[in-house]
Design an enzyme around this catalytic site. Structure first.
Site, PDB file in Angstrom:
ATOM      1  CE  LYS A 261     -38.721  20.200  72.994  1.00 40.08           C
ATOM      2  NZ  LYS A 261     -38.292  18.835  73.378  1.00 40.08           N
TER       3      LYS A 261
ATOM      4  N   GLY B 176     -44.278  12.584  79.684  1.00 40.93           N
ATOM      5  CA  GLY B 176     -44.945  13.828  80.039  1.00 40.93           C
ATOM      6  C   GLY B 176     -44.200  15.024  79.474  1.00 40.93           C
TER       7      GLY B 176
ATOM      8  CD  GLU C 128     -27.048  31.417  59.457  1.00 45.54           C
ATOM      9  OE1 GLU C 128     -27.276  32.216  58.516  1.00 45.54           O
ATOM     10  OE2 GLU C 128     -25.942  30.897  59.653  1.00 45.54           O
TER      11      GLU C 128
ATOM     12  N   GLY D 189     -19.102  26.881  57.581  1.00 50.98           N
ATOM     13  CA  GLY D 189     -18.267  25.764  58.010  1.00 50.98           C
ATOM     14  C   GLY D 189     -16.952  26.291  58.536  1.00 50.98           C
TER      15      GLY D 189
ATOM     16  CG  HIS E  51     -23.555  33.580  59.913  1.00 50.94           C
ATOM     17  ND1 HIS E  51     -23.554  32.256  59.553  1.00 50.94           N
ATOM     18  CD2 HIS E  51     -22.257  33.927  60.083  1.00 50.94           C
ATOM     19  CE1 HIS E  51     -22.320  31.820  59.515  1.00 50.94           C
ATOM     20  NE2 HIS E  51     -21.505  32.810  59.827  1.00 50.94           N
TER      21      HIS E  51
ATOM     22  CB  VAL F   2     -42.574  19.066  74.522  1.00 48.96           C
ATOM     23  CG1 VAL F   2     -43.326  19.632  73.340  1.00 48.96           C
ATOM     24  CG2 VAL F   2     -42.447  20.111  75.619  1.00 48.96           C
ATOM     25  CG  ASP F   3     -39.709  16.048  72.074  1.00 44.11           C
ATOM     26  OD1 ASP F   3     -40.241  17.135  71.775  1.00 44.11           O
ATOM     27  OD2 ASP F   3     -38.490  15.917  72.247  1.00 44.11           O
ATOM     28  CB  SER F   4     -43.073  11.211  75.088  1.00 45.39           C
ATOM     29  OG  SER F   4     -43.263  11.828  76.331  1.00 45.39           O
ATOM     30  CB  SER F   5     -46.991  15.205  75.613  1.00 46.56           C
ATOM     31  OG  SER F   5     -46.559  14.972  76.917  1.00 46.56           O
TER      32      SER F   5
ATOM     33  CB  CYS G  73     -20.673  32.012  56.172  1.00 43.49           C
ATOM     34  SG  CYS G  73     -19.180  32.458  57.066  1.00 43.49           S
ATOM     35  CE1 TYR G  74     -14.873  26.353  53.718  1.00 41.62           C
ATOM     36  CE2 TYR G  74     -16.742  25.012  53.012  1.00 41.62           C
ATOM     37  CZ  TYR G  74     -15.378  25.222  53.096  1.00 41.62           C
ATOM     38  OH  TYR G  74     -14.519  24.311  52.541  1.00 41.62           O
TER      39      TYR G  74
END
Ligand code: XMP
Length: 559
Positions: free
Chosen positions: A383, A237, A184, A55, A182, A239-242, A82-83
Site C-alpha cells: 500500500k 476513487g 521487522e 511461524g 523480530h 487509492v488503488d484504483s486511482s 525467530c522460527y
C-alpha cells in the site's frame, strides 16, 4: 526492473508481510513464497538473499513446517527470523528446545557490533574498547517459547538477552545468519538497520527498487502489453484504483476508459472530487464515465436493515451498473484491476498465512464484460508503495492519503435502513469530524515538525511528502476514523424546545493491519469541537457518542 530480488520464505508467522515491507523500505525488491516452494523454483529465481520468517510451530515436532538443508548450500546469504532461526539451527545440527518460560515483549539485548548484522547498532558500552569488546545495548521484541540451546557447527552467538544465550547467530563462512527476535516490528527500534545490514550489506543488494523507476518501467511495460488495445477500469476513487488509473492513463491515454459509479453512499463531495481529478479537464488523459446511480441504490436498499443483506445488494448492484456501462462500450481487450500485493498474498497465492476477507472484495468479476485478459499494474506493490507511485504520478495528496473506505460505503455506516435523508446526515457529520481532526493534526505538525516538514506544499520530494503524511503524526492520529449514524433517536432539548433526533457515533482507531485495532485517543478538546459543530450544523442530530471499543471484540465498521 527487479534485477535483484530477495525471497521471503513464509512459515506462517503473523509478521511476514511486515518483513517484506521492511525489505522494500531498504529499496530492495522482495517477494513472499510459501515454505513449500520447491528448491528448484527458488534457484530459478536467482535471489540475492533469502529470509526465513517466523511461524507458529515448533521445528522439532513431527509435521512442522521445514526446509531442505540444501537451501543453506545455494551460496546465497540466508537470514532466519525467530522460527526461521530455530529451523536453521535444527536443520544444520544444532539444538532447539522448549524454554522454561516464554520470552515475550520488549527485551534488553546485547549485540556484537563486529557482526555484519549489527554494524552501527546501539550505543557502545562504557569502556568497551578497553575490554576489547564491541558489544552494544539495544532493545528488541521477543515472542518465543522455544530457544536455540546448542548452536549448529560453524555458528557463533552474536547477541544475547538475560534469558536467551543465542538471540542472534552467524556462520560467516557460509553467509548464514539467524535472529531470534523480530527486527521487522517497530518495537525493535533498530530492527530496520539490521535488515538493511543484511540485504544491502551481506547480500550486497544495490537498492534499485524505487518508485520513480517503477512508474517509468510500468508505463513502458503497459504500453508493450496493451499495444493499441482498449482497457476498462472500474474506478472507485480509492487509492488503488486511482493510482492504477493514473498509471494506465500515462501509458495509453484515451485507450483507457474508467467507469466511476456514484452509488450515493460516498462521503461528502467525494464524487465531485474524483471527477475533478479524472474527469474532463482533469490532469489525466482518459475516457471518464460517471454513473449517477444514487436513486437506483436507494430504491434497492429501501426497507433493508440487515448488514450482510445491504452489503450484498450494494455489491451486486455495482456489478449490474458496471456491466451496463461496459456493454455500451462494447468489447475491450483488457479489464484492469487495482489488485495490490497483500491481496495476492492473502488470497493464498504468495505466502503461507492465508487470510481471506471475502466480504472486503466487492462481489467478484463481472460476467458480462467482454474482455480477453486482466491487467493488474499494482500487483507487486504494498500500500505505501502504491501511495508513493501515486505521488510520483502527480495524483493529489488528498486522494493518495485517503483513509480506507469500505466498498459498501456509508451503507454500512448507517445502522439499519438506509435513506437519502440519513445519508445526508452522516455525510455532513463525517465531513465536520474529518475536517476538525485534520485541522488538529496540521496544527500539531506546525508545532512539532521542523519548518521544512511543518509546511505543506511546493518543493518537497515524494519521499518527504510521504514521511510528512505517514510517519510524522501526533500519537493519537487515527488510521481510520469516521462518523456513523446509529439508528437510535433520543430526547433532547434545543432552544427551549424538545427534540427527538438521531445520535451520531464517532469512531477512530489506531491499527497496523486492520485485523486488530484500539480506539484512538483523540484529544478531548477536538472531540468537543466536533460534537458542538455537529449538533449546531447538522439537522436531525441531537447527540454525539465516541466509540471506545477495540477490535476485537468490536469491528472497525459498526456493521
Ligand atoms: P472491520 O469492520 O471488518 O473492517 O473491522 C476492517 C477494514 O475493512 C474495511 N471494511 C470493508 N471494506 N467492504 C470493504 O471494501 C466491506 O464490506 C468492508 N467492511 C469493512 C473497514 O473500513 C476497515 O478498513
Amino acid at each position: 526492473m527487479k534485477k535483484e530480488k530477495v525471497l521471503v520464505i513464509d512459515f506462517g508467522g503473523q509478521y511476514n508481510q511486515l518483513v517484506a515491507r521492511r525489505v522494500r523500505e531498504c529499496n530492495v525488491y522482495c517477494e513472499i513464497y510459501s515454505y513449500k516452494t520447491p528448491l528448484e523454483k527458488i534457484k530459478e529465481m536467482n535471489p540475492k538473499g533469502i529470509i526465513l520468517t517466523g511461524g507458529p510451530s515448533s521445528c522439532y515436532e513431527d509435521g512442522a513446517a521445514t526446509c531442505s538443508p540444501e537451501l543453506f548450500e545455494l551460496g546465497v546469504p540466508v537470514l532466519g527470523l525467530c522460527y526461521g532461526a530455530q529451523l536453521m539451527s535444527h536443520v544444520l545440527g544444532g539444538k532447539v528446545e522448549r524454554a522454561a518460560n516464554r520470552e515475550y515483549g520488549k527485551t534488553d539485548l546485547e549485540v556484537d557490533t563486529a557482526s555484519a548484522l549489527f554494524g552501527g547498532v546501539g550505543s557502545l558500552l562504557p569502556y568497551a574498547s578497553m575490554l576489547q569488546k564491541v558489544n552494544a545495548k539495544t532493545t528488541c521484541w521477543m515472542s518465543h517459547f522455544d530457544y536455540i540451546s546448542k548452536l549448529a557447527p560453524g555458528f557463533k552467538s552474536v547477541a544475547h538477552t538475560g534469558s536467551t544465550p543465542v538471540a542472534a547467530m552467524e556462520n560467516t563462512e557460509k553467509n548464514l545468519y539467524g535472529i531470534q527476535f523480530h527486527p521487522e516490528v517497530l518495537h525493535t527500534p533498530e530492527g530496520s538497520k539490521m535488515l538493511f545490514n543484511f540485504v544491502r550489506g551481506i547480500c550486497g543488494c544495490a537498492g534499485d527498487w524505487r518508485m520513480d523507476t517503477f512508474v517509468e518501467d510500468s508505463i513502458r511495460q503497459i504500453k508493450e502489453k496493451v499495444g493499441d488495445g482498449k482497457v476498462l477500469l472500474a474506478l472507485s476513487g480509492g487509492v488503488d484504483s486511482s493510482v492504477a488509473a493514473g498509471l494506465l492513463s500515462r501509458a495509453i491515454g484515451k485507450q483507457l476508459t474508467c467507469v466511476f459509479v456514484d452509488h450515493g453512499l460516498l462521503r461528502k463531495d467525494e464524487g465531485d472530487e474524483v471527477e475533478a481529478v479524472f474527469g474532463n479537464g482533469g490532469q489525466f488523459d482518459l475516457n471518464f464515465i460517471r454513473v449517477n446511480a444514487q436513486e437506483r441504490y436507494y430504491g434497492k436498499l429501501a426497507g433493508v436493515s440487515e448488514p450482510e443483506r445491504k452489503r450484498k445488494i450494494i455489491g451486486e448492484e455495482f456489478i449490474r451498473v458496471f456491466e451496463e456501462e461496459a456493454q455500451k462500450i462494447g468489447a475491450v481487450d483488457f479489464l484492469a484491476q487495482g489488485t495490490i500485493y497483500p491481496d495476492v498474498v492473502e488470497s493464498g497465492l504468495g505466502g503461507e498465512s492465508a487470510v481471506i476477507k471475502s466480504h472486503h472484495n466487492v462481489g467478484g468479476l463481472p460476467d458480462f464484460v467482454d474482455f480477453k485478459e486482466i491487467i493488474e499494474p499494482l500487483r507487486n506493490l504494498f500500500k505505501d508503495e502504491v501511495r508513493k507511485a501515486g505521488l510520483q504520478l502527480g495524483i493529489p495528496e488528498k486522494l493518495v492519503f485517503r483513509q480506507p473506505f469500505p466498498g459498501p460505503g456509508l451503507g454500512i455506516r448507517i445502522i439499519g435502513e438506509v435513506t437519502a435523508e440519513k445519508v445526508k446526515i452522516v455525510q455532513e457529520a463525517d465531513a465536520i469530524y474529518r475536517e476538525e481532526v485534520a485541522k488538529a493534526a496540521e496544527q500539531w505538525k506546525k508545532e512539532n515538525l521542523s519548518d521544512r516538514f511543518g509546511e505543506r506544499g511546493e518543493g518537497l520530494s515524494v519521499d518527504e511528502i510521504f514521511s510528512r503524511e505517514r510517519e510524522f503524526n501526533p500519537s493519537w492520529m487515527p488510521d481510520q476514523y469516521f462518523a456513523a449514524l446509529t439508528n437510535m433517536r433520543s430526547v433532547g432539548v434545543m432552544g427551549d424546545e424538545r427534540t427527538y433526533d438521531y445520535a451520531v457515533a464517532l469512531r477512530a482507531v489506531r491499527t497496523v493491519d486492520f485485523m486488530t485495532a484500539e480506539a484512538a485517543e483523540i484529544p478531548f478538546a477536538v472531540l468537543q469541537t466536533v460534537m458542538s459543530r455537529i449538533i449546531n450544523e447538522v439537522r436531525g442530530v441531537n447527540r454525539v457518542f465516541y466509540d471506545l471499543t477495540s477490535k476485537p471484540p468490536g469491528t472497525i465498521e459498526m456493521e
